[in-house]
Scaffold this motif. Sequence first.
Motif, short mmCIF file in Angstrom:
data_model
loop_
_atom_site.label_atom_id
_atom_site.label_comp_id
_atom_site.label_asym_id
_atom_site.label_seq_id
_atom_site.Cartn_x
_atom_site.Cartn_y
_atom_site.Cartn_z
N ARG A 131 29.65 11.92 -22.59
CA ARG A 131 30.43 12.80 -21.47
C ARG A 131 31.11 11.80 -20.73
NH1 ARG A 131 30.72 18.50 -20.68
NH2 ARG A 131 29.77 18.41 -18.69
N GLY A 132 30.99 10.32 -20.96
CA GLY A 132 31.78 9.35 -20.13
C GLY A 132 30.61 8.78 -19.18
N GLY A 133 29.69 9.21 -19.01
CA GLY A 133 28.72 8.69 -18.27
C GLY A 133 27.95 9.44 -17.18
N GLY A 134 27.00 9.30 -16.39
CA GLY A 134 26.43 10.25 -15.44
C GLY A 134 25.18 9.63 -14.80
N ALA A 135 24.05 10.46 -14.57
CA ALA A 135 23.01 9.82 -13.89
C ALA A 135 21.88 10.66 -14.40
CB ALA A 135 23.16 10.22 -12.25
N ALA A 136 20.59 9.93 -14.48
CA ALA A 136 19.34 10.12 -14.48
C ALA A 136 18.56 9.95 -13.20
CB ALA A 136 18.66 9.85 -15.65
N ILE A 137 17.67 10.74 -12.87
CA ILE A 137 16.70 10.64 -11.71
C ILE A 137 15.54 10.99 -12.01
CG2 ILE A 137 16.45 11.36 -9.27
CD1 ILE A 137 19.14 12.37 -9.21
N LEU A 138 14.63 9.83 -11.96
CA LEU A 138 13.07 10.16 -12.30
C LEU A 138 12.25 10.11 -10.98
CD1 LEU A 138 12.87 7.34 -15.16
CD2 LEU A 138 13.84 9.70 -15.10
N MET A 139 11.18 11.19 -10.99
CA MET A 139 10.59 11.30 -9.88
C MET A 139 9.32 10.43 -9.84
SD MET A 139 10.90 12.81 -7.05
CE MET A 139 12.27 13.99 -7.65
N ALA A 140 9.38 9.48 -8.98
CA ALA A 140 8.08 8.69 -8.84
C ALA A 140 7.35 8.98 -7.47
CB ALA A 140 8.66 7.40 -8.45
N SER A 141 6.73 8.06 -6.79
CA SER A 141 5.97 8.42 -5.72
C SER A 141 5.56 7.20 -5.03
CB SER A 141 4.73 9.18 -6.01
OG SER A 141 3.61 9.00 -4.92
N ILE A 142 5.51 7.36 -3.66
CA ILE A 142 5.08 6.12 -2.78
C ILE A 142 3.68 5.67 -3.26
CG2 ILE A 142 6.48 6.38 -0.73
CD1 ILE A 142 3.86 7.44 0.58
N LEU A 168 15.28 1.70 -18.21
CA LEU A 168 16.73 2.39 -18.62
C LEU A 168 17.88 2.15 -17.95
CD1 LEU A 168 14.87 5.96 -18.88
CD2 LEU A 168 15.55 4.51 -20.82
N ALA A 169 17.83 1.82 -16.67
CA ALA A 169 19.29 1.33 -16.03
C ALA A 169 19.74 0.21 -16.63
CB ALA A 169 18.71 0.92 -14.47
N VAL A 170 18.98 -0.78 -17.11
CA VAL A 170 19.44 -2.01 -17.86
C VAL A 170 19.90 -1.53 -19.35
CG1 VAL A 170 18.91 -4.17 -19.03
CG2 VAL A 170 18.25 -3.54 -16.82
N GLU A 171 19.39 -0.69 -19.93
CA GLU A 171 19.68 -0.11 -21.30
C GLU A 171 20.89 0.72 -21.32
OE1 GLU A 171 17.75 2.38 -24.91
OE2 GLU A 171 16.41 1.53 -23.14
N TRP A 172 21.20 1.61 -20.40
CA TRP A 172 22.30 2.46 -20.42
C TRP A 172 23.35 2.17 -19.53
CZ3 TRP A 172 22.95 5.98 -24.09
CH2 TRP A 172 21.73 6.19 -25.00
N PRO A 174 25.75 -0.26 -19.39
CA PRO A 174 26.81 -0.62 -20.17
C PRO A 174 27.61 0.80 -20.75
CG PRO A 174 25.23 -2.00 -20.58
CD PRO A 174 24.34 -1.13 -19.96
N ARG A 175 26.82 1.87 -20.77
CA ARG A 175 27.51 2.99 -21.19
C ARG A 175 27.65 4.07 -19.81
NH1 ARG A 175 25.21 5.35 -26.73
NH2 ARG A 175 27.15 6.66 -26.52
N ASN A 176 27.42 3.45 -18.82
CA ASN A 176 27.97 4.19 -17.37
C ASN A 176 27.16 5.54 -17.22
OD1 ASN A 176 29.64 4.24 -15.04
ND2 ASN A 176 30.55 6.25 -16.02
N VAL A 177 25.68 5.15 -17.72
CA VAL A 177 24.71 5.96 -17.30
C VAL A 177 23.87 5.07 -16.11
CG1 VAL A 177 22.83 7.35 -17.92
CG2 VAL A 177 24.76 7.14 -19.51
N ARG A 178 23.58 5.91 -14.87
CA ARG A 178 22.81 5.30 -13.81
C ARG A 178 21.53 5.73 -13.86
NH1 ARG A 178 23.96 6.90 -9.39
NH2 ARG A 178 25.66 8.30 -9.85
N VAL A 179 20.66 4.97 -13.79
CA VAL A 179 19.08 5.71 -13.52
C VAL A 179 18.34 5.16 -12.47
CG1 VAL A 179 16.96 6.00 -14.99
CG2 VAL A 179 19.09 5.75 -16.33
N ASN A 180 17.96 6.18 -11.70
CA ASN A 180 17.26 5.72 -10.36
C ASN A 180 15.86 6.61 -10.37
OD1 ASN A 180 19.02 3.80 -8.71
ND2 ASN A 180 20.44 5.40 -9.55
N ALA A 181 14.95 6.06 -9.67
CA ALA A 181 13.77 6.91 -9.25
C ALA A 181 13.72 7.25 -7.81
CB ALA A 181 12.38 6.28 -9.58
#
Length: 252
Positions: A131-142, A168-172, A174-181
């Motif tokens: 779809r041109g890119g977007g975001a993924a958010i993973l739930m971690a914890s302190i 995943l941030a490194v992998e994706w 270049p295709r404009n997909v951001r991945v954070n926790a």
Amino acid sequence: MTSPFSLAGKVALVTGSTRGIGLAIAKAFVAAGARVVISSEDSRDTARVAAELGQPGIACDVTDDVALAALVDNALAALGGLDILVCNAGVTGRAGPFASINMADFDRVMGLNLRSQVVLANLALPHIAARGGGAAILMASISALRGNGAINAYALSKAGVAQLARNLAVEWGPRNVRVNAIAPGFIATELSRTLLEDEAFMAHRMAMTPLRRPGTPEEIAGAAQFLASDAGAFVTGQTLVVDGGTVITDGS
């Protein structure tokens, strides 16, 4: 001028979104203009919350690879695409030191908290990229960020989630997909009610937290909205700590 926090026109999939943090994230995303697929393993809860929010609901056991594939396929069929993934479903498991850990419980916690996020990301991120890119958010914890004598498999799984976000941030990227926790601290939810009612625990824990209060699900949802929106467009591979300052204090 459109707010950088707007999610208008976006499609999101949020696992574990019928209560607590997941529900707060779903509500925040809907309020920001997104269409949101509601999902949990309980079909009745999923249908109820989906109806309340006016969004599609798809029940899914995230430990089942076939069910995860069906979740993504059905989400795409329902809303025509995918821009945002939130992997929120998780379980705490049995407390105690590693020396006395039950390995069946260990496998259950690692499978639900970490393995399922790997599988779901692999299924969903190609569609986000398409779809041109977007975001993924993973739930971690302190608990992923410091040692603890009583939180065993849960902490290990959440440390894995933080590393998964980086990889995943490194992998994706270049295709404009951001991945954070996101790494929440102590959050007041129905699941934490027993601890909230424990005066000794709360006195000790709040003394370790500079803001001297537990967080709310809505405060985690605000962080998720930031990471999912254009406001966070140059943020990827990070673990955003939302804990009232617990991990930065010496308890003074």
